[in-house]
Design a protein around this motif. Structure first.
Motif, PDB file in Angstrom:
ATOM      1  N   ALA A  12       2.413  -8.918   7.555  1.00 46.99           N
ATOM      2  CA  ALA A  12       2.356  -7.668   6.788  1.00 46.99           C
ATOM      3  C   ALA A  12       1.138  -7.647   5.883  1.00 46.99           C
ATOM      4  CB  ALA A  12       3.635  -7.488   5.966  1.00 46.99           C
ATOM      5  N   LEU A  13       0.840  -8.769   5.258  1.00 48.15           N
ATOM      6  CA  LEU A  13      -0.309  -8.842   4.365  1.00 48.15           C
ATOM      7  C   LEU A  13      -1.631  -8.948   5.121  1.00 48.15           C
ATOM      8  CD1 LEU A  13       1.138 -11.210   1.623  1.00 48.15           C
ATOM      9  CD2 LEU A  13       0.766  -8.734   1.467  1.00 48.15           C
ATOM     10  N   GLY A  14      -1.557  -9.161   6.425  1.00 52.64           N
ATOM     11  CA  GLY A  14      -2.763  -9.265   7.248  1.00 52.64           C
ATOM     12  C   GLY A  14      -3.452  -7.936   7.490  1.00 52.64           C
ATOM     13  N   ARG A  18      -2.450  -2.768   3.536  1.00 53.02           N
ATOM     14  CA  ARG A  18      -1.245  -3.332   2.912  1.00 53.02           C
ATOM     15  C   ARG A  18      -1.601  -4.417   1.908  1.00 53.02           C
ATOM     16  NH1 ARG A  18       1.291  -2.170   7.975  1.00 53.02           N
ATOM     17  NH2 ARG A  18       0.779  -4.196   8.825  1.00 53.02           N
ATOM     18  N   LEU A  19      -2.610  -5.216   2.200  1.00 55.50           N
ATOM     19  CA  LEU A  19      -3.023  -6.244   1.255  1.00 55.50           C
ATOM     20  C   LEU A  19      -3.557  -5.603  -0.024  1.00 55.50           C
ATOM     21  CD1 LEU A  19      -3.432  -9.196   0.531  1.00 55.50           C
ATOM     22  CD2 LEU A  19      -5.617  -9.118   1.754  1.00 55.50           C
ATOM     23  N   GLN A  20      -4.346  -4.561   0.117  1.00 56.48           N
ATOM     24  CA  GLN A  20      -4.863  -3.847  -1.053  1.00 56.48           C
ATOM     25  C   GLN A  20      -3.706  -3.225  -1.844  1.00 56.48           C
ATOM     26  OE1 GLN A  20      -7.526  -0.621  -0.099  1.00 56.48           O
ATOM     27  NE2 GLN A  20      -8.390  -0.575  -2.155  1.00 56.48           N
ATOM     28  N   LEU A  21      -2.770  -2.620  -1.156  1.00 48.65           N
ATOM     29  CA  LEU A  21      -1.588  -2.031  -1.777  1.00 48.65           C
ATOM     30  C   LEU A  21      -0.795  -3.088  -2.532  1.00 48.65           C
ATOM     31  CD1 LEU A  21       0.812  -0.062  -2.169  1.00 48.65           C
ATOM     32  CD2 LEU A  21       1.364  -0.407   0.228  1.00 48.65           C
ATOM     33  N   TYR A  22      -0.577  -4.213  -1.905  1.00 45.84           N
ATOM     34  CA  TYR A  22       0.189  -5.291  -2.531  1.00 45.84           C
ATOM     35  C   TYR A  22      -0.510  -5.807  -3.780  1.00 45.84           C
ATOM     36  CZ  TYR A  22       3.203  -9.344  -2.931  1.00 45.84           C
ATOM     37  OH  TYR A  22       4.100 -10.280  -3.394  1.00 45.84           O
ATOM     38  N   ARG A  23      -1.808  -5.971  -3.699  1.00 46.43           N
ATOM     39  CA  ARG A  23      -2.566  -6.456  -4.867  1.00 46.43           C
ATOM     40  C   ARG A  23      -2.481  -5.461  -6.023  1.00 46.43           C
ATOM     41  NH1 ARG A  23      -6.719 -10.460  -4.387  1.00 46.43           N
ATOM     42  NH2 ARG A  23      -7.868  -9.162  -5.845  1.00 46.43           N
ATOM     43  N   ILE A  24      -2.491  -4.177  -5.714  1.00 49.03           N
ATOM     44  CA  ILE A  24      -2.335  -3.152  -6.758  1.00 49.03           C
ATOM     45  C   ILE A  24      -0.987  -3.320  -7.457  1.00 49.03           C
ATOM     46  CG2 ILE A  24      -1.927  -0.671  -7.101  1.00 49.03           C
ATOM     47  CD1 ILE A  24      -4.166  -0.204  -4.972  1.00 49.03           C
ATOM     48  N   LEU A  25       0.060  -3.545  -6.671  1.00 46.35           N
ATOM     49  CA  LEU A  25       1.394  -3.701  -7.250  1.00 46.35           C
ATOM     50  C   LEU A  25       1.531  -5.016  -8.016  1.00 46.35           C
ATOM     51  CD1 LEU A  25       3.593  -2.217  -4.385  1.00 46.35           C
ATOM     52  CD2 LEU A  25       2.920  -1.133  -6.559  1.00 46.35           C
ATOM     53  N   VAL A  26       0.915  -6.071  -7.527  1.00 49.26           N
ATOM     54  CA  VAL A  26       0.952  -7.349  -8.239  1.00 49.26           C
ATOM     55  C   VAL A  26       0.263  -7.185  -9.594  1.00 49.26           C
ATOM     56  CG1 VAL A  26       0.036  -9.714  -8.246  1.00 49.26           C
ATOM     57  CG2 VAL A  26       1.178  -8.817  -6.206  1.00 49.26           C
ATOM     58  N   ARG A  27      -0.856  -6.484  -9.619  1.00 53.02           N
ATOM     59  CA  ARG A  27      -1.592  -6.267 -10.873  1.00 53.02           C
ATOM     60  C   ARG A  27      -0.799  -5.392 -11.853  1.00 53.02           C
ATOM     61  NH1 ARG A  27      -7.362  -6.866 -11.109  1.00 53.02           N
ATOM     62  NH2 ARG A  27      -7.272  -5.139 -12.576  1.00 53.02           N
ATOM     63  N   ALA A  28       0.048  -4.525 -11.326  1.00 51.22           N
ATOM     64  CA  ALA A  28       0.810  -3.596 -12.175  1.00 51.22           C
ATOM     65  C   ALA A  28       1.870  -4.302 -13.012  1.00 51.22           C
ATOM     66  CB  ALA A  28       1.452  -2.509 -11.322  1.00 51.22           C
ATOM     67  N   GLY A  29       2.279  -5.479 -12.610  1.00 50.44           N
ATOM     68  CA  GLY A  29       3.287  -6.218 -13.370  1.00 50.44           C
ATOM     69  C   GLY A  29       4.694  -5.719 -13.110  1.00 50.44           C
ATOM     70  N   HIS A  52       3.062   1.960   5.139  1.00 49.74           N
ATOM     71  CA  HIS A  52       2.679   0.640   4.652  1.00 49.74           C
ATOM     72  C   HIS A  52       3.688   0.097   3.637  1.00 49.74           C
ATOM     73  CE1 HIS A  52      -0.995   0.354   6.869  1.00 49.74           C
ATOM     74  NE2 HIS A  52      -1.479   1.476   6.352  1.00 49.74           N
ATOM     75  N   LEU A  53       4.193   0.953   2.767  1.00 49.03           N
ATOM     76  CA  LEU A  53       5.210   0.521   1.808  1.00 49.03           C
ATOM     77  C   LEU A  53       6.470   0.043   2.515  1.00 49.03           C
ATOM     78  CD1 LEU A  53       4.951   3.107  -1.092  1.00 49.03           C
ATOM     79  CD2 LEU A  53       4.730   0.621  -1.277  1.00 49.03           C
ATOM     80  N   LYS A  54       6.885   0.767   3.545  1.00 46.62           N
ATOM     81  CA  LYS A  54       8.087   0.383   4.295  1.00 46.62           C
ATOM     82  C   LYS A  54       7.942  -1.027   4.862  1.00 46.62           C
ATOM     83  CE  LYS A  54      11.137   1.763   8.104  1.00 46.62           C
ATOM     84  NZ  LYS A  54      11.839   0.528   7.992  1.00 46.62           N
ATOM     85  N   ARG A  55       6.790  -1.320   5.375  1.00 44.68           N
ATOM     86  CA  ARG A  55       6.560  -2.657   5.957  1.00 44.68           C
ATOM     87  C   ARG A  55       6.670  -3.741   4.877  1.00 44.68           C
ATOM     88  NH1 ARG A  55       6.730  -6.557   9.036  1.00 44.68           N
ATOM     89  NH2 ARG A  55       4.963  -7.297  10.212  1.00 44.68           N
ATOM     90  N   LEU A  56       6.108  -3.483   3.705  1.00 41.41           N
ATOM     91  CA  LEU A  56       6.172  -4.464   2.616  1.00 41.41           C
ATOM     92  C   LEU A  56       7.582  -4.596   2.056  1.00 41.41           C
ATOM     93  CD1 LEU A  56       2.803  -3.670   0.818  1.00 41.41           C
ATOM     94  CD2 LEU A  56       3.336  -5.667   2.241  1.00 41.41           C
ATOM     95  N   LEU A  61       8.512  -8.229   0.208  1.00 37.24           N
ATOM     96  CA  LEU A  61       7.414  -8.425  -0.738  1.00 37.24           C
ATOM     97  C   LEU A  61       7.371  -7.361  -1.823  1.00 37.24           C
ATOM     98  CD1 LEU A  61       4.656  -9.523   1.787  1.00 37.24           C
ATOM     99  CD2 LEU A  61       5.728 -10.951   0.032  1.00 37.24           C
ATOM    100  N   VAL A  62       7.998  -6.211  -1.563  1.00 35.56           N
ATOM    101  CA  VAL A  62       7.979  -5.089  -2.505  1.00 35.56           C
ATOM    102  C   VAL A  62       9.392  -4.549  -2.655  1.00 35.56           C
ATOM    103  CG1 VAL A  62       7.170  -2.690  -2.804  1.00 35.56           C
ATOM    104  CG2 VAL A  62       5.572  -4.448  -2.055  1.00 35.56           C
ATOM    105  N   THR A  63       9.714  -4.108  -3.869  1.00 36.12           N
ATOM    106  CA  THR A  63      10.981  -3.420  -4.108  1.00 36.12           C
ATOM    107  C   THR A  63      10.670  -2.002  -4.576  1.00 36.12           C
ATOM    108  OG1 THR A  63      11.134  -4.123  -6.417  1.00 36.12           O
ATOM    109  CG2 THR A  63      12.158  -5.556  -4.769  1.00 36.12           C
ATOM    110  N   GLN A  64      11.633  -1.128  -4.400  1.00 35.76           N
ATOM    111  CA  GLN A  64      11.491   0.256  -4.842  1.00 35.76           C
ATOM    112  C   GLN A  64      12.727   0.648  -5.626  1.00 35.76           C
ATOM    113  OE1 GLN A  64      10.776   2.146  -0.989  1.00 35.76           O
ATOM    114  NE2 GLN A  64       8.647   2.437  -1.577  1.00 35.76           N
TER     115      GLN A  64
END
Length: 106
Positions: A12-14, A18-29, A52-56, A61-64
């Motif tokens: 998924a992070l490949g 999605r990697l850019q999206l994930y990094r944005i969310l990691v930075r958001a805290g 992309h969010l659905k895949r994460l 790796l991501v919650t909503q």
């Protein structure tokens, strides 16, 4: 962590988006970000972001969380730490690690 889950998360992070999206969310805290804010940062159509969010989310790796009419997305830090731990847990298990190099300051 099982091999299959780690492989799914890494796959998924490949994807660059999605990697850019994930990094944005990691930075958001821990507060995360509303989907609209993520979309603005990525400058992609909402349907693409949703895909992309659905895949994460599916890989853990991501919650909503829905707050009234706003969907908040957050990096799942325990999931991220489990993946990082899986990758690092057996570092040098079958070989000696390189000795630390002492740097001298002139």
């Amino acid at each position: 962590m099982k091999l299959e889950k780690a492989a799914s998360q890494l796959e998924a992070l490949g994807n660059p988006t999605r990697l850019q999206l994930y990094r944005i969310l990691v930075r958001a805290g821990d507060d995360g970000l509303p989907v609209g804010s993520v979309q603005e940062k990525l400058e992609i159509p909402s349907s693409t972001l949703s895909h992309h969010l659905k895949r994460l989310v599916d890989t853990g790796l991501v919650t909503q969380e829905r707050q009234a009419t706003t969907l908040i997305c957050r990096a799942n830090y325990p999931g991220m730490n489990a993946l990082i731990g899986y990758l690092a847990d057996e570092c040098c298990a079958d070989a000696k690690c390189a000795p630390a190099v002492n740097e001298t300051v002139a």
